[in-house]
Design an enzyme around this catalytic site. Sequence first.
Site, PDB file in Angstrom:
ATOM      1  N   VAL A  37       0.833  -1.208   0.000  1.00 31.12           N
ATOM      2  CA  VAL A  37       0.000   0.000   0.000  1.00 31.12           C
ATOM      3  C   VAL A  37       0.865   1.254   0.000  1.00 31.12           C
ATOM      4  O   VAL A  37       0.647   2.186  -0.782  1.00 31.12           O
ATOM      5  CB  VAL A  37      -0.959   0.008   1.208  1.00 31.12           C
TER       6      VAL A  37
ATOM      7  N   ARG B 118      13.565  -1.588   6.667  1.00 31.98           N
ATOM      8  CA  ARG B 118      14.872  -1.868   6.064  1.00 31.98           C
ATOM      9  C   ARG B 118      15.048  -0.999   4.829  1.00 31.98           C
ATOM     10  O   ARG B 118      14.257  -1.088   3.884  1.00 31.98           O
ATOM     11  CB  ARG B 118      14.981  -3.349   5.694  1.00 31.98           C
TER      12      ARG B 118
ATOM     13  N   LYS C  50      -6.572  -1.089  10.734  1.00 34.84           N
ATOM     14  CA  LYS C  50      -7.828  -1.560  11.325  1.00 34.84           C
ATOM     15  C   LYS C  50      -7.635  -2.163  12.711  1.00 34.84           C
ATOM     16  O   LYS C  50      -8.464  -1.972  13.600  1.00 34.84           O
ATOM     17  CB  LYS C  50      -8.501  -2.570  10.409  1.00 34.84           C
TER      18      LYS C  50
ATOM     19  N   VAL D  70     -11.238  -0.178   6.449  1.00 34.52           N
ATOM     20  CA  VAL D  70     -12.362  -1.117   6.494  1.00 34.52           C
ATOM     21  C   VAL D  70     -12.614  -1.847   5.181  1.00 34.52           C
ATOM     22  O   VAL D  70     -12.768  -3.061   5.167  1.00 34.52           O
ATOM     23  CB  VAL D  70     -13.649  -0.400   6.952  1.00 34.52           C
TER      24      VAL D  70
ATOM     25  N   GLY E 167     -11.009  -1.136   1.792  1.00 36.68           N
ATOM     26  CA  GLY E 167     -10.184  -0.762   0.648  1.00 36.68           C
ATOM     27  C   GLY E 167     -10.679   0.493  -0.041  1.00 36.68           C
ATOM     28  O   GLY E 167     -10.856   1.539   0.581  1.00 36.68           O
TER      29      GLY E 167
ATOM     30  N   ILE F 295     -13.585   1.060  -1.257  1.00 31.56           N
ATOM     31  CA  ILE F 295     -15.027   1.321  -1.147  1.00 31.56           C
ATOM     32  C   ILE F 295     -15.280   2.463  -0.173  1.00 31.56           C
ATOM     33  O   ILE F 295     -14.915   2.373   0.996  1.00 31.56           O
ATOM     34  CB  ILE F 295     -15.780   0.073  -0.663  1.00 31.56           C
TER      35      ILE F 295
ATOM     36  N   LYS G 208     -12.794  -4.841  11.554  1.00 30.71           N
ATOM     37  CA  LYS G 208     -13.576  -3.954  10.701  1.00 30.71           C
ATOM     38  C   LYS G 208     -15.005  -3.798  11.227  1.00 30.71           C
ATOM     39  O   LYS G 208     -15.582  -2.705  11.178  1.00 30.71           O
ATOM     40  CB  LYS G 208     -13.585  -4.498   9.276  1.00 30.71           C
TER      41      LYS G 208
ATOM     42  N   GLY H  19      -5.848  -4.758  -1.638  1.00 34.03           N
ATOM     43  CA  GLY H  19      -4.915  -4.555  -2.743  1.00 34.03           C
ATOM     44  C   GLY H  19      -4.243  -3.209  -2.648  1.00 34.03           C
ATOM     45  O   GLY H  19      -4.804  -2.260  -2.081  1.00 34.03           O
TER      46      GLY H  19
END
Length: 430
Positions: free
Chosen positions: A17, A49, A107, A134, A136, A138, A207, A306
């Site tokens: 992410v 790292r 979360k 919660v 992604g 949406i 969530k 994702g």
Amino acid sequence: MMRTRPLKVALLGCGVVGSEVARIMTTTADDLAARIGAPVELAGIAVRRAGRPRPGVPEHLLTTDAEALVNRGDIDVVVEVVGGIEPSKHLILSAFKRGASVVSANKALLAKDGAELHTAAAEAGVDLYYEAAVAGAIPLIRPLRESLAGDRVNRVLGIVNGTTNFILDKMDSTGAGYSEALEEATALGYAEADPTADVEGFDAAAKAAILAGIAFHTKVTAADVYREGLTEVTAADIASAKAMGCVVKLLAICERAADGASVTARVHPAMIPLSHPLASVREAYNAVFVEAEAAGRLMFYGPGAGGAPTASAVLGDLVAVCRNKLNGATGPGHSVYTQLPAKPMDEVVTRYHVSLDVDDRAGVLAQVASVFAEHGVSIDTVRQQGRDGDASLVVVTHRATDAALSATVDKLRALDSVRDVASIMRVEGE
């Protein structure tokens, strides 16, 4: 007129992410500036790292000293995508003390210590936004917290974990067992090397706690959420659901009691009718129903995880927080004015699908039915199949409490004619 001095952003974490957040901030800098009203500058990226290759991420921005980055005097916003409780919590509280707003996708932390973090943000006069925590990409947190602020939300029901939805979808569509479906999910990158958080329902429970707290304006933590994973779901359960015209989904369900005096939050596998919109949610997608008194039923659907989808939600929060900074304001905080208690699962009323292995002889059905009646659990339908002295008995109940069903099952196990209670599953989405 656009302000020329940039708003400076510290990014904590540069994994799947975080790297997407950095890429989007870098490649769409002009668009973000136009939307916000000021340039936004990525001032530093804290990583564990520094030597790992990170294509597209400016190497000169990397640092392993997250503490020093957060405590820089020129940081306006901290974006936290590290996850976990510590050191994330400490870094976020440090950011608040320095006057920086925070955008988080964490979360687990929000479900455990959200109330404390909201209080700290309010005392510091800064924002805490977490749309990405919660579902992604949406939009769900903002509609609940803002668009439905004038309404009364009574129920939130949905699929909030893409990994488990993928597994159950494969079990349903291909006839695969749990282990085979999990193996495919892992090979495709939907499941982690250690999938426990997903398949045991911990991710969905966190969530659910966040959603329940926002929807019902009360304090709900992950400890208040009843949780069952899907590791015990079998191919036989999937087949039983099909025979009933249903499909099995891992659901997060948050409800306000009919008398308005309490709330419940639970995560567990459940059978839902094929006619229900959630039944058609396939692969690793998420979907959430919100039921409000004035607005009625609203459905939110899309990719729930994702790098790119989650980064989209993070960037949406970043734009909102930066706009607030420019205007010298903060967005809506966390409202907990109702202070509703969380009802224990034993008192929750729902329907059940109970599968029994029994002797194939006269009187067994009557014996089983009498046990259900003895504990006040009304039977809706019964399906029986017998062969060579063995039989399977599938009972679907009307609505009953978890405590009543548990007492019924304990008594059934004591019957000589019942060889095994093969499975118990809740039925939702009537």
